[in-house]
Motif scaffolding. Structure first.
Motif, PDB file in Angstrom:
ATOM      1  N   GLY A  11      -9.832  28.984   6.652  1.00 49.32           N
ATOM      2  CA  GLY A  11     -10.993  28.043   5.921  1.00 49.32           C
ATOM      3  C   GLY A  11     -12.150  27.971   5.213  1.00 49.32           C
ATOM      4  N   SER A  12     -12.373  30.124   5.505  1.00 45.53           N
ATOM      5  CA  SER A  12     -13.441  29.721   5.268  1.00 45.53           C
ATOM      6  C   SER A  12     -13.972  30.472   3.995  1.00 45.53           C
ATOM      7  CB  SER A  12     -14.336  31.526   6.478  1.00 45.53           C
ATOM      8  OG  SER A  12     -13.287  32.324   5.433  1.00 45.53           O
ATOM      9  N   PHE A  27      -3.500  39.383   6.747  1.00 46.28           N
ATOM     10  CA  PHE A  27      -2.696  38.638   5.856  1.00 46.28           C
ATOM     11  C   PHE A  27      -1.601  39.481   5.242  1.00 46.28           C
ATOM     12  CE2 PHE A  27      -3.046  37.251   1.387  1.00 46.28           C
ATOM     13  CZ  PHE A  27      -3.466  35.817   1.882  1.00 46.28           C
ATOM     14  N   LEU A  28      -0.671  38.683   5.661  1.00 48.27           N
ATOM     15  CA  LEU A  28       0.718  38.709   4.617  1.00 48.27           C
ATOM     16  C   LEU A  28       0.682  37.585   3.193  1.00 48.27           C
ATOM     17  CD1 LEU A  28       2.466  38.696   7.923  1.00 48.27           C
ATOM     18  CD2 LEU A  28       1.559  40.535   6.586  1.00 48.27           C
ATOM     19  N   MET A  53       4.850  41.348  25.797  1.00 49.56           N
ATOM     20  CA  MET A  53       4.866  40.190  25.738  1.00 49.56           C
ATOM     21  C   MET A  53       2.950  39.471  24.872  1.00 49.56           C
ATOM     22  SD  MET A  53       4.838  36.358  28.351  1.00 49.56           S
ATOM     23  CE  MET A  53       6.082  37.007  28.948  1.00 49.56           C
ATOM     24  N   VAL A  54       3.510  38.658  23.091  1.00 45.47           N
ATOM     25  CA  VAL A  54       2.133  38.988  22.692  1.00 45.47           C
ATOM     26  C   VAL A  54       1.611  36.937  23.128  1.00 45.47           C
ATOM     27  CG1 VAL A  54       0.939  38.901  20.534  1.00 45.47           C
ATOM     28  CG2 VAL A  54       3.500  40.502  21.051  1.00 45.47           C
ATOM     29  N   LEU A  55       0.780  36.940  22.904  1.00 43.96           N
ATOM     30  CA  LEU A  55       0.135  35.754  22.086  1.00 43.96           C
ATOM     31  C   LEU A  55      -0.366  35.092  21.211  1.00 43.96           C
ATOM     32  CD1 LEU A  55      -0.543  33.166  24.157  1.00 43.96           C
ATOM     33  CD2 LEU A  55      -2.641  34.016  23.464  1.00 43.96           C
ATOM     34  N   ARG A  56       0.368  35.255  19.971  1.00 44.41           N
ATOM     35  CA  ARG A  56       1.240  34.793  19.005  1.00 44.41           C
ATOM     36  C   ARG A  56       0.107  33.725  18.028  1.00 44.41           C
ATOM     37  NH1 ARG A  56       5.779  37.730  15.748  1.00 44.41           N
ATOM     38  NH2 ARG A  56       5.119  38.606  13.710  1.00 44.41           N
ATOM     39  N   SER A  57      -0.496  33.495  16.780  1.00 41.44           N
ATOM     40  CA  SER A  57      -1.026  32.228  16.357  1.00 41.44           C
ATOM     41  C   SER A  57      -0.028  32.398  14.485  1.00 41.44           C
ATOM     42  CB  SER A  57      -2.212  32.147  17.067  1.00 41.44           C
ATOM     43  OG  SER A  57      -2.201  31.902  17.298  1.00 41.44           O
ATOM     44  N   LEU A  58       0.251  32.003  14.156  1.00 44.32           N
ATOM     45  CA  LEU A  58       0.816  32.075  12.484  1.00 44.32           C
ATOM     46  C   LEU A  58       0.083  30.817  11.820  1.00 44.32           C
ATOM     47  CD1 LEU A  58       4.563  32.967  13.296  1.00 44.32           C
ATOM     48  CD2 LEU A  58       1.807  34.179  12.311  1.00 44.32           C
ATOM     49  N   VAL A  59      -0.985  31.054  10.657  1.00 51.03           N
ATOM     50  CA  VAL A  59      -1.076  30.295  10.403  1.00 51.03           C
ATOM     51  C   VAL A  59      -1.315  30.106   8.347  1.00 51.03           C
ATOM     52  CG1 VAL A  59      -3.544  29.273   9.086  1.00 51.03           C
ATOM     53  CG2 VAL A  59      -3.781  29.382  11.746  1.00 51.03           C
ATOM     54  N   PRO A  60      -0.292  29.251   8.217  1.00 47.52           N
ATOM     55  CA  PRO A  60      -0.205  29.539   6.357  1.00 47.52           C
ATOM     56  C   PRO A  60      -0.835  29.200   5.565  1.00 47.52           C
ATOM     57  CG  PRO A  60       1.320  27.300   7.219  1.00 47.52           C
ATOM     58  CD  PRO A  60       0.338  28.108   8.297  1.00 47.52           C
ATOM     59  N   VAL A  61      -1.431  30.145   5.056  1.00 45.64           N
ATOM     60  CA  VAL A  61      -2.394  30.156   3.984  1.00 45.64           C
ATOM     61  C   VAL A  61      -2.589  29.444   2.201  1.00 45.64           C
ATOM     62  CG1 VAL A  61      -4.733  31.295   2.364  1.00 45.64           C
ATOM     63  CG2 VAL A  61      -3.624  31.748   5.135  1.00 45.64           C
ATOM     64  N   LYS A  62      -2.740  28.061   1.987  1.00 47.23           N
ATOM     65  CA  LYS A  62      -2.241  27.738   0.581  1.00 47.23           C
ATOM     66  C   LYS A  62      -3.484  27.810  -0.383  1.00 47.23           C
ATOM     67  CE  LYS A  62       1.013  24.937   2.382  1.00 47.23           C
ATOM     68  NZ  LYS A  62       1.568  23.303   2.733  1.00 47.23           N
ATOM     69  N   ASP A  63      -3.323  27.768  -2.012  1.00 46.82           N
ATOM     70  CA  ASP A  63      -4.085  27.751  -2.935  1.00 46.82           C
ATOM     71  C   ASP A  63      -4.921  26.346  -3.229  1.00 46.82           C
ATOM     72  OD1 ASP A  63      -2.187  26.668  -4.345  1.00 46.82           O
ATOM     73  OD2 ASP A  63      -1.561  28.618  -5.800  1.00 46.82           O
ATOM     74  N   GLY A  79      -0.253  33.278   1.221  1.00 50.83           N
ATOM     75  CA  GLY A  79       0.068  33.963   2.345  1.00 50.83           C
ATOM     76  C   GLY A  79      -0.187  33.609   3.600  1.00 50.83           C
ATOM     77  N   ILE A  80       0.428  34.590   4.639  1.00 52.80           N
ATOM     78  CA  ILE A  80       0.143  33.788   6.215  1.00 52.80           C
ATOM     79  C   ILE A  80      -0.865  35.078   7.271  1.00 52.80           C
ATOM     80  CG2 ILE A  80       1.235  33.877   8.000  1.00 52.80           C
ATOM     81  CD1 ILE A  80       3.828  33.619   6.537  1.00 52.80           C
ATOM     82  N   LEU A  81      -1.750  34.241   7.396  1.00 53.92           N
ATOM     83  CA  LEU A  81      -2.533  34.529   9.140  1.00 53.92           C
ATOM     84  C   LEU A  81      -1.755  35.116   9.847  1.00 53.92           C
ATOM     85  CD1 LEU A  81      -6.174  33.204   8.180  1.00 53.92           C
ATOM     86  CD2 LEU A  81      -5.228  35.783   7.012  1.00 53.92           C
ATOM     87  N   ASP A  82      -1.463  35.530  10.045  1.00 50.62           N
ATOM     88  CA  ASP A  82      -0.948  36.552  11.887  1.00 50.62           C
ATOM     89  C   ASP A  82      -2.051  36.759  12.639  1.00 50.62           C
ATOM     90  OD1 ASP A  82       1.113  37.320  13.952  1.00 50.62           O
ATOM     91  OD2 ASP A  82       2.644  38.467  12.391  1.00 50.62           O
ATOM     92  N   SER A  83      -2.034  36.807  13.978  1.00 54.42           N
ATOM     93  CA  SER A  83      -2.531  37.030  15.000  1.00 54.42           C
ATOM     94  C   SER A  83      -1.729  37.390  16.510  1.00 54.42           C
ATOM     95  CB  SER A  83      -4.332  36.217  14.759  1.00 54.42           C
ATOM     96  OG  SER A  83      -4.183  35.190  16.094  1.00 54.42           O
ATOM     97  N   GLY A  84      -2.519  38.164  17.007  1.00 50.25           N
ATOM     98  CA  GLY A  84      -1.852  38.465  18.515  1.00 50.25           C
ATOM     99  C   GLY A  84      -2.617  38.597  19.071  1.00 50.25           C
ATOM    100  N   SER A  85      -2.677  38.847  20.553  1.00 49.65           N
ATOM    101  CA  SER A  85      -2.856  39.645  21.783  1.00 49.65           C
ATOM    102  C   SER A  85      -1.996  40.216  22.491  1.00 49.65           C
ATOM    103  CB  SER A  85      -4.251  38.485  22.763  1.00 49.65           C
ATOM    104  OG  SER A  85      -5.476  38.009  21.687  1.00 49.65           O
ATOM    105  N   ILE A  86      -2.104  41.018  23.228  1.00 48.56           N
ATOM    106  CA  ILE A  86      -0.592  41.705  23.829  1.00 48.56           C
ATOM    107  C   ILE A  86      -1.456  41.278  24.579  1.00 48.56           C
ATOM    108  CG2 ILE A  86       0.299  43.797  24.310  1.00 48.56           C
ATOM    109  CD1 ILE A  86       0.484  44.726  21.731  1.00 48.56           C
ATOM    110  N   LEU A  87      -0.160  40.849  25.903  1.00 48.69           N
ATOM    111  CA  LEU A  87      -0.541  40.392  27.373  1.00 48.69           C
ATOM    112  C   LEU A  87      -0.236  41.518  28.324  1.00 48.69           C
ATOM    113  CD1 LEU A  87       1.043  36.829  27.364  1.00 48.69           C
ATOM    114  CD2 LEU A  87      -1.662  37.889  27.333  1.00 48.69           C
TER     115      LEU A  87
END
Length: 709
Positions: A78-79, A112-113, A183-193, A200-208
């Motif tokens: 949203g930035s 960003f995909l 094992m990944v702590l993962r978040s996925l957020v769809p980005v719309k115009d 596109g899709i914002l894909d992030s993750g933290s490997i545990l």
């Protein structure tokens, strides 16, 4: 145990003490059991409630971490700067902004995909989530990425996820040596115009894997200072399937604290126990119980973790060491038991003191009763007691009974004196009659023995007289013809001189046997002549007489001659005895075999008394019933026997002053032992005198019994 019960049951004091202490003992035991049960039940329930609450906090903390990561993506999506770069298509600026956010928020990857590139990304975990993302759903949670997918995202992630596996007690056996999935702590957020179209899709993750921040944060939150007893260690673990990928469980046992541990000191790479894995991973159930964790027992809580598709991929665990609580539990039980034991000891001492005071009158009564019972004396009395209860009346009644017994005893003593005088008179008369009866018994036994001997000898005399006449005549003819033959042949008889002499000796032996038989039937008409002989040569001569019979039966003689003492015997009579015993021993064998002949000096008190000759066989043996009668005249177990051989032999040895003894066992054989004195001494039969002495002893016993009564 039976002796202890007998001791308690035989004493009133012990019974009273047992009845007093038994309720206290049972109450104490029941209290200890109930206290142990309540303490254990309450403690276990409280511990399981605590660890369950700790697990809920850990799960909540993990959810918060996922939400924070999702919030980061939403802020980025949203930035203004990100939106502007998207509209301008400035991919380089987008990558710079994404990199800054990833570094500032400590993410392992953030990308960003664009929609046109999503199809080219071969990520199975992402492909299954695309329908939900296209519908505008924001996703957060856990997922598992293999080594290939990690390498596609970033070259460093594959190495970061690798965990060498460590052999672990109670774990499911496995040949795996390396865990390369993450094992990944993962978040996925769809980005719309601005038109609502997905761009596109914002894909992030933290490997545990190989991380400590998450588990240490949860540990500090739920196991802060004062939450556990001294020595207790609180632990948190994240599992990928059954492998610990992030934990603060110490690798070694007996660690005082798990704070500030290095990665190598943690049990990363160890595996969960088989029973927990089956319960949580396979059955999908929560585990709230004690469990074996790496190298120690922990109060543990496990809960399955699922990925974004709802598939179980691992577990989250919280727990703390069981040992400090067990120590507190047993310490409490010991202190309770010690307190109860002290109370029991004081109570028992007080009860024992008062029991002794209560039973002292009874002890005095018991002492007097015991004295009367054991010593037979009725002189002691209980006297006046210091109590005022029922025992006073009991003591008076017992003293009155003793007074009555004393007066009755005096009457009995007077009656006894009168009875002794009467018995003495009757005993004197009975003694005279007994003496007369003994004389009659002596005469009766002597007469009976003579009648039996005369009856036997009368029959034997008639038989032997006829046999002697029938045998002596042919023997005389043989001797006469042998003498004539020797005279006619002259020197030509020399080659057969030994055989001729043998014939002459055997004829004389026949006549000697006849004379011995006549001597047995009429012993008073014969006078034996005794000469001193060495036994061993005499036995050798005897073996020549029986050699033909032994060879015919295939019986060998085993000799062991050690006798050196000469004995005074009748040569021919002793040969007759030995021939009879050797032939009997050979007949006892059921087939070919051997007979053992032993001689030795007869020793008594270290002095040589004579010699002993033993004839042993390994035959069928003699039964106990027959063994009693083998020396009786005409007693035989052979179909063709006369029953005179052993009887005559026994008579010969007895006239020498010696003895014959026999021992036998059925199936094992028989041993005849002949004892001969250095100087012949005709023995006497003192059996009747022994019987008479026995009667005299019985008479003395009767007299003593009469006097005492």
């Amino acid at each position: 145990m039976s002796a202890l019960w007998h001791k308690i049951n035989s004493s009133l004091r012990n019974k009273l003490l047992l009845l007093t202490l038994l309720p206290l003992i049972l109450t104490a035991i029941g209290f200890i059991i109930m206290a142990a049960y309540w303490a254990s039940s309450y403690t276990d329930r409280q511990l399981y409630m605590k660890v369950s609450a700790d697990l809920a906090v850990a799960q909540g903390t993990l959810d918060i971490m996922q939400q924070e990561q999702l919030n980061t993506l939403n802020q980025l999506a949203g930035s203004y700067e990100f939106r502007t770069n998207l509209q301008l298509g400035d991919q380089r600026s987008i990558q710079v902004q994404v990199l800054e956010i990833r570094n500032s928020r400590g993410l392992d990857f953030l990308r960003f995909l664009p929609t046109d590139l999503i199809a080219d990304i071969k990520d199975p975990s992402l492909a299954s989530l695309l329908p939900r993302l296209y519908q505008g759903e924001q996703l957060k949670g856990l997922t598992v990425l293999d080594s290939q997918m990690l390498d596609r995202i970033s070259a460093d992630l594959e190495k970061q996820a690798q965990i060498p596996l460590t052999a672990t007690l109670r774990a499911i056996p496995s040949d795996r040596a390396l865990e390369d999935k993450a094992m990944v702590l993962r978040s996925l957020v769809p980005v719309k115009d601005e038109f609502g179209e997905l761009i596109g899709i914002l894909d992030s993750g933290s490997i545990l894997n190989n991380t400590t921040d998450a588990v240490d944060t949860i540990r500090d939150l739920v196991y802060g200072p004062g939450t556990l007893p001294k020595g207790g260690i609180g632990t948190v673990t994240l599992f990928l399937d059954d492998v610990r990928i992030s934990t603060n469980v110490p690798q070694k046992q007996n660690v005082e604290s798990n704070k500030d541990m290095s990665l190598q000191e943690r049990a990363i790479g160890t595996r969960v126990s088989a029973e927990v894995h089956k319960h949580v991973m396979r059955q999908g159930l929560k585990w709230i119980d004690r469990a074996f964790v790496v190298n120690d027992w922990y109060i543990s809580a496990y809960q399955p973790l699922s990925d974004l598709n709802g598939k179980r991929i691992g577990m989250i665990y919280t727990g703390f060491t069981e040992a400090p609580f067990s120590k507190i539990y047993y310490k409490t039980l010991f202190e309770s038991a010690s307190l109860i034991g002290l109370i029991m000891l004081v109570s028992g001492f007080v009860i024992l003191i008062h029991t002794r005071l209560l039973l002292s009158p009874l002890a005095r009564i018991h002492s007097v009763v015991t004295s009367v019972r054991d010593d037979g004396s009725i002189q002691p009395r209980i006297g006046q007691l210091d109590t005022s209860d029922e025992l006073v009346d009991l003591a008076r009644q017992f003293d009155a009974m003793l007074d009555l017994l004393e007066s009755r005893e005096q009457e009995i003593l007077q009656a006894r004196d009168q009875l002794e005088l009467t018995v003495e008179k009757r005993t004197h008369s009975l003694r005279n009659r007994t003496e007369a009866l003994k004389q009659h018994i002596r005469l009766l036994k002597s007469t009976r023995k003579k009648l039996l001997d005369n009856e036997k000898l009368a029959v034997l005399g008639e038989l032997t007289a006829g046999i002697a006449h029938e045998i002596n005549n042919p023997a005389a003819v043989i001797l006469g013809n042998i003498d004539l033959l020797v005279a006619e042949l002259g020197e030509a008889v020399e080659p057969a001189r030994e055989e001729v002499d043998m014939i002459i000796r055997q004829v004389y032996r026949i006549r000697s046997l006849i004379n011995n038989l006549l001597q047995y039937s009429r012993p008073d008409h014969y006078v034996d002549s005794y000469e001193s002989h060495q036994i061993n040569p005499l036995i050798e001569d005897t073996l020549l007489l029986v050699s033909h019979a032994l060879e015919k039966q295939q019986v060998t003689i085993e000799k062991n001659f050690t006798a050196s003492c000469p004995t005074e015997v009748n040569y021919q009579q002793l040969q007759q005895v030995l021939v009879n015993l050797i032939i009997n021993a050979s007949h006892a064998l059921t087939g070919p075999g051997k007979v053992q002949l032993h001689t030795a000096n007869w020793l008594e008190a270290g002095e040589i008394k004579g010699v002993v000759i033993q004839i042993k066989d390994r035959g069928k043996g003699i039964s106990e019933d027959n063994l009693k009668h083998i020396f009786d005249p005409f007693f035989t177990t052979k179909e063709s026997g006369t029953g005179l051989g052993l009887s005559v032999s026994y008579g010969i040895i007895r006239r020498h002053g010696g003895d014959i003894k026999v021992s036998s066992r059925l199936g094992e054989g028989t041993v005849f032992s002949v004892y001969l004195l250095q100087q012949a001494n005709i023995s006497t039969d003192d059996e009747l005198e022994g019987i008479l002495d026995g009667l005299a002893a019985a008479d003395r016993t009767n007299r003593r019994a009469t006097v005492h009564n």
